[in-house]
Design a protein around this motif. Structure first.
Motif, mmCIF file in Angstrom:
data_model
loop_
_atom_site.group_PDB
_atom_site.id
_atom_site.type_symbol
_atom_site.label_atom_id
_atom_site.label_comp_id
_atom_site.label_asym_id
_atom_site.label_seq_id
_atom_site.Cartn_x
_atom_site.Cartn_y
_atom_site.Cartn_z
ATOM 1 N N LEU A 300 1.032 -1.146 0.059
ATOM 2 C CA LEU A 300 0.077 0.054 0.010
ATOM 3 C C LEU A 300 1.014 1.255 -0.190
ATOM 4 O O LEU A 300 0.588 1.678 -0.752
ATOM 5 N N ASP A 301 1.814 1.380 0.820
ATOM 6 C CA ASP A 301 2.762 2.450 0.678
ATOM 7 C C ASP A 301 3.690 2.648 0.057
ATOM 8 O O ASP A 301 3.690 4.151 -1.383
ATOM 9 N N TYR A 302 4.026 1.722 -1.418
ATOM 10 C CA TYR A 302 4.682 1.812 -2.425
ATOM 11 C C TYR A 302 3.887 2.073 -3.321
ATOM 12 O O TYR A 302 3.978 2.894 -4.419
ATOM 13 N N VAL A 303 2.603 1.620 -3.442
ATOM 14 C CA VAL A 303 1.026 2.326 -4.393
ATOM 15 C C VAL A 303 1.100 3.331 -4.069
ATOM 16 O O VAL A 303 1.374 4.270 -5.560
ATOM 17 N N VAL A 304 1.037 3.976 -3.391
ATOM 18 C CA VAL A 304 1.221 5.395 -2.992
ATOM 19 C C VAL A 304 1.951 6.614 -3.337
ATOM 20 O O VAL A 304 2.141 7.609 -3.808
ATOM 21 N N GLN A 305 3.667 5.853 -2.985
ATOM 22 C CA GLN A 305 4.613 6.379 -3.441
ATOM 23 C C GLN A 305 5.837 6.683 -4.202
ATOM 24 O O GLN A 305 6.042 6.674 -4.643
ATOM 25 N N ARG A 306 5.150 5.186 -4.872
ATOM 26 C CA ARG A 306 5.727 5.044 -6.301
ATOM 27 C C ARG A 306 6.307 6.475 -7.422
ATOM 28 O O ARG A 306 5.179 7.257 -7.398
ATOM 29 N N THR A 307 7.041 6.230 -8.264
ATOM 30 C CA THR A 307 7.347 7.108 -9.237
ATOM 31 C C THR A 307 7.226 6.932 -10.384
ATOM 32 O O THR A 307 7.683 7.744 -11.416
#
Length: 308
Positions: A300-307
């Motif tokens: 979930l964190d990865y999805v929101v923080q991805r570039t």
């Protein structure tokens, strides 16, 4: 619990694993002969490999595998079948979305799209073949028949008119329009969110979780699915083509309604953060009953923080 691998290490390991599983289930590529029928069939197989392998974040299979630690008894091979099936559906959808009659895109995952490389007819057939292969793979999942039927229904409903295809239809009909927020959310919950939610549900079915546990996971997956699209809209504005691996600024150029065009960039980022908290809250509820939700939280964190 302390996890042996970092998120990036785990994602890399699982992506390599699902790549090997995909290769195992794709039709074999045989050397082309001078015989036109066999050469054409080999070209179709090559196009399928091109569409699926060597690229992509594999978010959907990763979500399937992130649910696996919630069960101590479910066979890992069941999660493999679910992961492969959902990624095949995702790959087919990208092949068809990129066609000139749809989004008309020439770049995907940093390389020419399938129709650019193989022609429109072969791209259409490759997408069709990947879709049907997904259900063939899922039908062979090593679980009791009732669970397999539920897996098949879940993926079919998420992929069809009540899910991804329905959302794509709304998207195509909305070009040049300014949608209300509720309509935009409904569109993306179908177009993007349905398959992401299905990934988590497939994992939950493989793990044989109870109804309350599946409800908590569904709240989490719904938040993640919408956040994924909101971030996609943000990146379409902020990132460049080289970073994205696909054409940047395409939504604005095609006058498609997005969260950025509706809310503005700052408010879209605020929404992504709020959805992240909603998903985390659902996982906290689940963790009261089941441990080992860390990978789901990290994704979930990865999805929101991805570039990209």
């Amino acid at each position: 619990m302390t996890m042996a691998l970092s998120l990036q290490e785990w994602m890399q390991s699982q992506a390599q694993h699902v790549e090997s599983m995909l290769l195992r289930h794709l039709p074999a590529r045989t050397p082309s002969t001078n015989a036109a029928p066999q050469a054409s069939l080999d070209t179709l197989h090559t196009a399928m490999h091109y569409a699926v392998l060597d690229g992509g974040k594999r978010i959907r299979p990763l979500l399937v595998y992130a649910v696996a630690p919630l069960s101590a008894t479910a066979p890992l091979q069941a999660f493999d079948h679910a992961a492969v099936a959902v990624e095949l559906i995702h790959a087919y959808s990208l092949v068809h979305d990129d066609l000139p009659c749809m989004d008309n895109d020439i770049l995907r995952r940093g390389k020419p799209t399938v129709h650019v490389r193989f022609g429109e007819a072969l791209a259409l057939l490759a997408g069709d073949a990947l879709q049907t292969l997904a259900f063939d793979v899922l039908s062979q999942t090593p679980l009791p028949p009732a669970q397999v039927v539920t897996l098949l229904q879940t993926l079919a409903q998420a992929s069809g008119a009540a899910g991804m295809c329905g959302g794509q239809a709304i998207d195509l009909g909305s070009v040049g329009s300014q949608l209300e927020r509720a309509t935009l959310e409904s569109m993306h919950c179908l177009k993007t969110g349905a398959l992401l939610r299905a990934s988590v549900r497939l994992g939950a079915i493989c793990a044989d979780l109870n109804a309350a546990q599946q409800t908590s996971l569904d709240v989490y997956a719904s938040a993640l699915g919408l956040a994924f699209q909101v971030v996609d809209d943000i990146l379409d504005v902020e990132a460049d083509t080289a970073t994205l691996g696909k054409t940047a600024g395409k939504d604005a150029a095609q006058e498609k309604p997005t969260y950025v065009s509706l809310l503005g960039l700052s408010a879209a980022k605020t929404l992504a953060s709020a959805l992240r908290e909603e998903g985390r809250t659902a996982l906290q509820t689940l963790a009261q009953d089941l441990p080992n939700t860390e990978r789901l939280a990290q994704l979930l964190d990865y999805v929101v923080q991805r570039t990209h």
